[in-house]
Design a protein around this motif. Structure first.
Motif, PDB file in Angstrom:
ATOM      1  N   PHE A  58       2.348  -2.565 -10.227  1.00 59.00           N
ATOM      2  CA  PHE A  58       2.097  -1.259  -9.752  1.00 59.00           C
ATOM      3  C   PHE A  58       0.873  -0.507 -10.283  1.00 59.00           C
ATOM      4  O   PHE A  58       0.466  -0.909 -11.100  1.00 59.00           O
ATOM      5  N   ARG A  59       0.169   0.108  -9.288  1.00 56.07           N
ATOM      6  CA  ARG A  59      -0.918   0.907  -9.788  1.00 56.07           C
ATOM      7  C   ARG A  59      -0.498   2.162 -10.628  1.00 56.07           C
ATOM      8  O   ARG A  59       0.572   2.627 -10.304  1.00 56.07           O
ATOM      9  N   VAL A 103       6.420   5.327  -7.027  1.00 57.23           N
ATOM     10  CA  VAL A 103       7.640   4.735  -7.549  1.00 57.23           C
ATOM     11  C   VAL A 103       7.952   4.515  -9.183  1.00 57.23           C
ATOM     12  O   VAL A 103       9.275   4.644  -9.485  1.00 57.23           O
ATOM     13  N   LEU A 119       3.734   1.645  -1.291  1.00 55.39           N
ATOM     14  CA  LEU A 119       4.429   1.677  -2.661  1.00 55.39           C
ATOM     15  C   LEU A 119       3.209   1.756  -3.781  1.00 55.39           C
ATOM     16  O   LEU A 119       3.471   1.841  -4.941  1.00 55.39           O
ATOM     17  N   ALA A 120       1.753   1.774  -3.351  1.00 54.79           N
ATOM     18  CA  ALA A 120       0.725   1.813  -4.381  1.00 54.79           C
ATOM     19  C   ALA A 120       0.973   0.589  -5.434  1.00 54.79           C
ATOM     20  O   ALA A 120       1.036   0.799  -6.717  1.00 54.79           O
ATOM     21  N   PHE A 121       1.260  -0.611  -4.813  1.00 55.58           N
ATOM     22  CA  PHE A 121       1.545  -1.799  -5.639  1.00 55.58           C
ATOM     23  C   PHE A 121       0.265  -2.889  -5.295  1.00 55.58           C
ATOM     24  O   PHE A 121       0.094  -2.859  -4.247  1.00 55.58           O
ATOM     25  N   ASP A 122      -0.159  -3.407  -6.222  1.00 52.96           N
ATOM     26  CA  ASP A 122      -1.248  -4.268  -6.274  1.00 52.96           C
ATOM     27  C   ASP A 122      -0.737  -5.740  -5.980  1.00 52.96           C
ATOM     28  O   ASP A 122      -0.603  -6.250  -7.185  1.00 52.96           O
ATOM     29  N   GLU A 162       0.786  -1.094  -0.042  1.00 55.78           N
ATOM     30  CA  GLU A 162      -0.184   0.010   0.129  1.00 55.78           C
ATOM     31  C   GLU A 162       0.783   1.412   0.000  1.00 55.78           C
ATOM     32  O   GLU A 162       0.658   2.242  -0.688  1.00 55.78           O
ATOM     33  N   ALA A 215      11.176   5.817  -2.556  1.00 48.85           N
ATOM     34  CA  ALA A 215      10.763   4.332  -2.219  1.00 48.85           C
ATOM     35  C   ALA A 215      11.043   3.787  -0.914  1.00 48.85           C
ATOM     36  O   ALA A 215      10.557   2.975  -0.137  1.00 48.85           O
ATOM     37  N   ASP A 230      -1.214   4.944 -10.346  1.00 48.24           N
ATOM     38  CA  ASP A 230      -0.795   6.209  -9.662  1.00 48.24           C
ATOM     39  C   ASP A 230       0.383   5.996  -8.435  1.00 48.24           C
ATOM     40  O   ASP A 230       0.782   7.068  -7.738  1.00 48.24           O
ATOM     41  N   SER A 231       1.097   5.105  -8.648  1.00 46.73           N
ATOM     42  CA  SER A 231       2.173   4.667  -7.719  1.00 46.73           C
ATOM     43  C   SER A 231       3.112   5.824  -8.209  1.00 46.73           C
ATOM     44  O   SER A 231       3.814   5.978  -9.304  1.00 46.73           O
TER      45      SER A 231
END
Length: 229
Positions: A56-57, A62, A47-50, A45, A70, A59-60
């Motif tokens: 990566f989402r 990263v 890192l905005a990673f699914d 969450e 990061a 909107d991440s």
């Protein structure tokens, strides 16, 4: 030809972002979590990673951010974490990541150099990782300039690292093309007074990139025709 130099972003530009970094990030998240699934969820969450989709989402941060950013995000949710140690581990692991070039890089870059173009890389990754990855791909010697966020010039979207490339190679900024897959790359290029080319080998879509780009292309392989169009 409309330019004398090309400055490339690395991830999502020279190398396909999803094919290179999604699997690496999935493994890295679980490595930092050390078997704690709840902690893995919190790191993902941050890192905005699914984790379910293993990607990566869109909107991440990263995608266009620095290695330090990061590391700080991971350290913020891992109890007792040392951000410096995390940053070093990320850089070392990233340097060994299996990269997927967007196009066959050696013949492509050699062809650009044969046209008299100066070539550079400016990434918001670390210089250590960039150098190691380009070495691993067998193309580091084809670049006149390689810089990361920690090379002393700053990070995108600031224009200073882009202008450092122009200064070092004695190129007029308006005769340099900044090539990237994110708005960070393109905004930096515009701020530096350079031409901007967006490519779709990252995560961002055409509608996000087009307002900041002179042209949006499928990948870097299409730049050669654009330069002489």
């Amino acid at each position: 030809m409309r330019a004398d130099g090309l400055l490339f972003d690395k991830d999502g530009t020279l190398f396909d972002f999803a094919a290179t970094w999604n699997a690496w990030a999935f493994d890295a998240i679980h490595g930092f979590a050390a078997g704690d699934s709840a902690l893995a969820d919190r790191i993902a969450e941050a890192l905005a990673f699914d984790l379910t989709a293993k990607q990566f989402r869109p909107d991440s941060f990263v995608i266009a951010g620095t290695n330090r950013e990061a590391a700080e995000a991971v350290a913020a949710v891992v109890p007792g974490a040392d951000v410096d140690a995390i940053e070093i581990k990320m850089a070392q692991d990233a340097a060994r990541a299996p990269l997927v070039p967007a196009v066959p890089l050696s013949p492509y870059l050699s062809g650009l150099r044969a046209k008299g173009l100066k070539l550079g890389v400016m990434t918001n990754d670390s210089e250590f990782s960039a150098q190691a990855q380009l070495d691993g791909a067998g193309v580091s010697g084809l670049f006149d300039f390689i810089a990361g966020f920690d090379s002393g010039y700053g990070a995108k979207p600031d224009p200073e690292p882009l202008l450092a490339f122009a200064d070092k190679l004695e190129l007029a900024p308006e005769r340099v093309v900044m090539v990237g897959d994110s708005t960070h790359d393109l905004i930096a290029g515009r701020r530096a007074g350079m031409q901007t080319v967006a490519v779709l080998t990252g995560v961002a879509l055409t509608e996000e990139l087009a307002p900041y780009a002179d042209v949006v292309l499928p990948d870097i392989g299409h730049i050669t025709d654009w330069l002489t169009a």
